[in-house]
Write an enzyme that holds these catalytic residues in place. Structure first.
Site, PDB file in Angstrom:
ATOM      1  CD1 TRP A   1      35.063 -11.708  56.418  1.00 56.71           C
ATOM      2  CD2 TRP A   1      37.144 -12.261  55.825  1.00 56.71           C
ATOM      3  NE1 TRP A   1      35.850 -10.589  56.597  1.00 56.71           N
ATOM      4  CE2 TRP A   1      37.134 -10.904  56.229  1.00 56.71           C
ATOM      5  CE3 TRP A   1      38.348 -12.825  55.411  1.00 56.71           C
ATOM      6  CZ2 TRP A   1      38.285 -10.107  56.249  1.00 56.71           C
ATOM      7  CZ3 TRP A   1      39.499 -12.035  55.418  1.00 56.71           C
ATOM      8  CH2 TRP A   1      39.462 -10.700  55.827  1.00 56.71           C
TER       9      TRP A   1
ATOM     10  CD  GLU B   1      38.473 -15.627  36.014  1.00 54.59           C
ATOM     11  OE1 GLU B   1      38.807 -15.826  37.199  1.00 54.59           O
ATOM     12  OE2 GLU B   1      37.413 -15.063  35.701  1.00 54.59           O
TER      13      GLU B   1
ATOM     14  CD1 TRP C   1      39.514 -17.014  51.613  1.00 52.82           C
ATOM     15  CD2 TRP C   1      37.510 -17.301  52.550  1.00 52.82           C
ATOM     16  NE1 TRP C   1      39.330 -18.365  51.788  1.00 52.82           N
ATOM     17  CE2 TRP C   1      38.108 -18.569  52.372  1.00 52.82           C
ATOM     18  CE3 TRP C   1      36.249 -17.234  53.123  1.00 52.82           C
ATOM     19  CZ2 TRP C   1      37.470 -19.758  52.739  1.00 52.82           C
ATOM     20  CZ3 TRP C   1      35.614 -18.414  53.498  1.00 52.82           C
ATOM     21  CH2 TRP C   1      36.234 -19.659  53.304  1.00 52.82           C
TER      22      TRP C   1
END
Length: 496
Positions: free
Chosen positions: A379, A294, A402
């Protein structure tokens, strides 16, 4: 900048140094600060609120609140060491020039940033400083691997995460974090500073930040505490709990990383240090790999920003330029923004965002998918809303993620992957605890009906238009029909 004296017999440059803090609001592991201290002489810490230079995106409301609180903590930490923080507002190039002139500083130090507008400002300041005989030094403090150092065999940037991160991991161990340097005495002549309140970062009329204050603890000290707590108590369970929005299963370091209150180097070595202390602990080793990936996605987003500076405005996949978005109906968009869609997990997430300024990653994907693929709203509308409401909104992660959900970005989820908010709710908030926390109208509704309140009798959940009426709204859209329409629009785009 100060005029340069070419006379070799002239006095040496002033030992005073300016350290220009930006998204690195910490004293530990701050290479610019450490280098300035090592240069010798007084150090002048400076923060410039620049929302007027060309291309600089003004901060959203929630980010401004966090910045105010973080600056207060940084100022306190510096004052404890006898060095005041100087605050200024205006075009950074002009402000730094004026500060060099006022202080007589012989050097300016900063840590690098990666958006094009910020890089342009920094380059102009560096050129002007060099022309005037002022030392200019920049450092890597925000990324484990700088964008120009990570390329494929053709010398091009990676567009898929897995090979990108694999390549990063073979580049060697990231450097060790730096300790807090011993600050020298403050500049002998006081340097004029704006008051923190003069920057007008806090909301006042009305003060809507009560939820932010309750949910967040900005500052370097809080960031280091949070990192230590996560490594000690949460890391091993991270893979199993990370997708449960009601659990304390994530690190919650995102805003601290965004504002540089903790560095990725500190995070990396804290996590790896824990893993190395118990090499035979297989769950811990798997958790370490999962969590550091991550951190890798954060790096990947910043590399996208570096190579595609207009990532917040332009589809990285140009094919999506022809996609048939619906005109954003203000009523529908507002229902999504304020959690009145009639889909409990979506509404819980959007209300959590508005109240706390944060949003669990699993729920971020669900609410983004709902806006893009069920409501078929561009978006960029969602990215703009998150920019204003997230305390951790930054110019890399916000648009890159996004675009990932939209299918228009690098290594993006395919457009036909539509997160069904009801199924996601059943799977990841099975008991409904997250929903009940943020949607009080459903507090007394048992699972599994809390995920689908429209299945209850009419007298149990009112079909009211607003919360003030005491009810919960009916779904604003048919999930199955909207999914079919979105996929048909995508097929037309792909065929065109």
């Amino acid at each position: 900048m100060r005029a340069h004296d070419d006379d070799p017999s002239a006095a040496p440059a002033s030992p005073s140094s300016i350290v220009w803090f930006r998204d690195d609001l910490r004293l530990a592991d701050n290479p610019a600060l450490t280098a300035a201290v090592e240069r010798g002489g007084p150090v002048i810490p400076v923060v410039v609120l620049d929302d007027v230079s060309p291309g600089i995106r003004p901060l959203g409301g929630a980010a401004r609140w966090w910045l105010h609180e973080s600056l207060a903590r940084l100022a306190e930490a510096l004052e404890e060491r006898g060095t005041p923080l100087v605050l200024r507002r205006g075009p950074a190039g002009e402000v730094i020039r004026d500060l060099v002139r006022e202080s007589g500083a012989g050097a300016v130090f900063w840590n690098r940033r990666y958006g094009q507008a910020g890089r342009d400002v920094d380059a102009a300041i560096k050129t002007a400083g060099a022309d005037a005989g002022v030392e200019m030094h920049s450092f890597d403090a925000a990324l484990l691997f700088e964008p120009w150092t990570v390329t494929n065999k053709s010398g091009d940037p990676f567009h898929v995460f897995t090979p990108f991160w694999r390549h990063c991991l073979i580049m060697g161990e990231p450097r060790a974090p730096l300790p807090v340097p011993p600050l020298a005495p403050a500049h002998p002549d006081p340097i004029a500073s704006d008051r923190l309140e003069d920057l007008a970062l806090l909301p006042t009329h009305p003060d809507w930040a009560g939820g932010l204050r309750d949910a967040n603890d900005p500052g370097e000290a809080a960031a280091l505490r949070r990192l230590a707590e996560f490594v000690r108590d949460g890391l091993t369970d991270y893979p199993d709990q990370r997708n449960d929005p009601a659990a304390e299963g994530t690190s919650r370091l995102s805003p601290h990383l965004r504002w540089g209150e903790v560095s990725p180097f500190q995070v990396w070595h804290a996590v790896m240090g824990e893993a190395r202390r118990d090499p035979g602990n297989e769950p811990l080793q798997k958790a370490t790999t999962a969590f550091l990936s991550e951190i890798g996605w954060r790096e990947f987003c910043y590399h996208q920003l570096f190579h595609s500076p207009d990532i917040a405005e332009r589809n990285l996949n140009a094919r999506f330029d022809a996609f048939e978005w619906k005109d954003a109906d203000p009523t529908v968009l507002r229902a999504w923004q304020f959690g009145r869609t009639g889909f409990p997990l979506v509404d819980a997430g959007m209300r959590a965002l508005w109240r706390d300024g944060t949003l669990h990653n699993r729920v971020r994907m669900v609410v983004a998918s709902f806006l893009i693929k069920n409501l078929r709203i561009d978006w960029r509308e969602g990215e703009a809303w998150f920019w204003d409401t997230l305390v951790d909104a930054d110019e890399a992660n916000n648009p890159a993620n996004w675009q990932w959900v939209a299918g228009s970005g690098a290594d993006a989820a395919p457009f036909f992957r539509v997160f069904n908010p009801v199924l996601q709710s059943h799977k990841f908030d099975a008991k409904g605890d997250y929903i009940r926390e943020y949607v009080p109208e459903l507090a007394d509704v048992p699972a599994p009906q809390v995920h689908e309140p429209w299945t209850l009798q009419q007298d149990l959940v009112a079909q009211a238009e607003g919360e003030d009426a005491g009810g919960y709204p009916a779904p604003i859209i048919d999930l199955a029909a909207s999914r079919r329409e979105a996929l048909a629009a995508y097929d037309r785009t792909a065929a065109g």
